[in-house]
Enzyme design. Sequence first.
Site, PDB file in Angstrom:
ATOM      1  CE  LYS A 119     -14.630 -52.516  13.784  1.00 43.65           C
ATOM      2  NZ  LYS A 119     -15.574 -53.597  12.768  1.00 43.65           N
ATOM      3  NE  ARG A 136     -14.777 -49.009   9.293  1.00 46.22           N
ATOM      4  CZ  ARG A 136     -15.973 -49.368  10.006  1.00 46.22           C
ATOM      5  NH1 ARG A 136     -16.179 -48.668  11.286  1.00 46.22           N
ATOM      6  NH2 ARG A 136     -16.465 -50.400   9.630  1.00 46.22           N
ATOM      7  NE  ARG A 163     -22.440 -58.253  10.889  1.00 50.95           N
ATOM      8  CZ  ARG A 163     -21.504 -57.411  10.830  1.00 50.95           C
ATOM      9  NH1 ARG A 163     -20.638 -57.367  12.195  1.00 50.95           N
ATOM     10  NH2 ARG A 163     -21.397 -56.528  10.043  1.00 50.95           N
ATOM     11  NE  ARG A 183     -23.553 -54.311   8.773  1.00 56.75           N
ATOM     12  CZ  ARG A 183     -22.558 -53.697   9.309  1.00 56.75           C
ATOM     13  NH1 ARG A 183     -22.291 -53.638  10.620  1.00 56.75           N
ATOM     14  NH2 ARG A 183     -21.674 -53.268   8.437  1.00 56.75           N
ATOM     15  NE  ARG A 210     -18.457 -54.125   5.691  1.00 57.18           N
ATOM     16  CZ  ARG A 210     -19.361 -54.813   6.568  1.00 57.18           C
ATOM     17  NH1 ARG A 210     -19.965 -55.804   5.672  1.00 57.18           N
ATOM     18  NH2 ARG A 210     -19.406 -54.858   7.738  1.00 57.18           N
TER      19      ARG A 210
HETATM   20  P1  AMP Z   1     -19.756 -50.933  10.653  1.00 58.24           P
HETATM   21  O1  AMP Z   1     -21.190 -51.087  11.249  1.00 58.24           O
HETATM   22  O2  AMP Z   1     -18.831 -50.256  11.662  1.00 58.24           O
HETATM   23  O3  AMP Z   1     -19.032 -52.055   9.772  1.00 58.24           O
HETATM   24  O4  AMP Z   1     -19.774 -49.849   9.516  1.00 58.24           O
HETATM   25  C1  AMP Z   1     -20.720 -49.553   8.658  1.00 58.24           C
HETATM   26  C2  AMP Z   1     -20.212 -48.829   7.399  1.00 58.24           C
HETATM   27  O5  AMP Z   1     -20.487 -47.369   7.911  1.00 58.24           O
HETATM   28  C3  AMP Z   1     -18.923 -49.027   6.858  1.00 58.24           C
HETATM   29  O6  AMP Z   1     -18.585 -49.939   5.958  1.00 58.24           O
HETATM   30  C4  AMP Z   1     -18.694 -47.392   6.599  1.00 58.24           C
HETATM   31  O7  AMP Z   1     -19.223 -47.233   5.283  1.00 58.24           O
HETATM   32  C5  AMP Z   1     -19.535 -46.690   7.310  1.00 58.24           C
HETATM   33  N1  AMP Z   1     -18.659 -46.277   8.738  1.00 58.24           N
HETATM   34  C6  AMP Z   1     -18.855 -46.662  10.108  1.00 58.24           C
HETATM   35  N2  AMP Z   1     -17.942 -46.244  10.699  1.00 58.24           N
HETATM   36  C7  AMP Z   1     -16.945 -45.397  10.012  1.00 58.24           C
HETATM   37  C8  AMP Z   1     -15.989 -44.568  10.064  1.00 58.24           C
HETATM   38  N3  AMP Z   1     -15.413 -44.480  11.676  1.00 58.24           N
HETATM   39  N4  AMP Z   1     -15.425 -43.976   9.025  1.00 58.24           N
HETATM   40  C9  AMP Z   1     -15.848 -44.021   8.007  1.00 58.24           C
HETATM   41  N5  AMP Z   1     -16.889 -44.781   7.251  1.00 58.24           N
HETATM   42  C10 AMP Z   1     -17.444 -45.387   8.703  1.00 58.24           C
END
Ligand code: AMP
Length: 223
Positions: A11, A86, A125, A161, A172
């Site tokens: 995504k 989320r 990644r 990351r 996750r």
């Molecule tokens: P992502 O880059 O979208 O995979 O997000 C990395 C991390 O940020 C996630 O594993 C969560 O810890 C936090 N995070 C990002 N977006 C959200 C969200 N909408 N709700 C809660 N935690 C979030």
Amino acid sequence: MVLLGAPGAGKGTQAYELARFLDAPHISTGDIFRENLRNKTELGQRAEAYMNSGQLVPDSLVVEIVRDRLAQPDCQNGYVLDGFPRSVGQAEALDAFLEERGEQLDHVIQFDVDEEEIISRLTARRSCVDCGAIFNMRTDPPEERGCPEGRDISTCDIVQRSDDTEETVRERIRVYRESTQPLLDYYALTGVLSVVDSSGAGPAEVFERVKAIVGADGAKKTP
Ligand code: AMP
């Protein structure tokens, strides 16, 4: 537009491409948190432990950030939300926000991917701190693709990351199943949900499928 999917489903990559294609802001809550972590802000410090252990940051924190971001002038004609909502609570908050503004979602796109593929994708990644481009060290390394913004790739800040380790990725995925998957039922009722299979497909192939959903001129709105 909302993009949903398990970690590693693509995504972020697709949101980046779609935002360029539609000339709309790409809003990634994960990117916002990572930027705050790098800048050692209070928000970053509050989110850090959740992020490093693969947990969701509490809704109360996330919703405020998204509210502020969507109120910026560049969001007036649409936006691509990546990684938000989320949880059902976040989706309800987004609905309330849309209603206040007299807006509605044009598309919710769910990316489906084989779970085995997720681990292999995420551990390979890398992303660019400067422009947000996402690479895969095995299938799409930065040296081969080059910088999408036309810079000398050797000067780009390309990083892995800290939550892309196998153990955190597994957590996750578990959190995704528990908290985010219920959103599929939530959005199925809206009639704007589309599912894209991204297993075994490269980013360009998946993007063609996305374009088929949003249409040649996308959801771009004239002011
Ligand atoms: P992502 O880059 O979208 O995979 O997000 C990395 C991390 O940020 C996630 O594993 C969560 O810890 C936090 N995070 C990002 N977006 C959200 C969200 N909408 N709700 C809660 N935690 C979030």
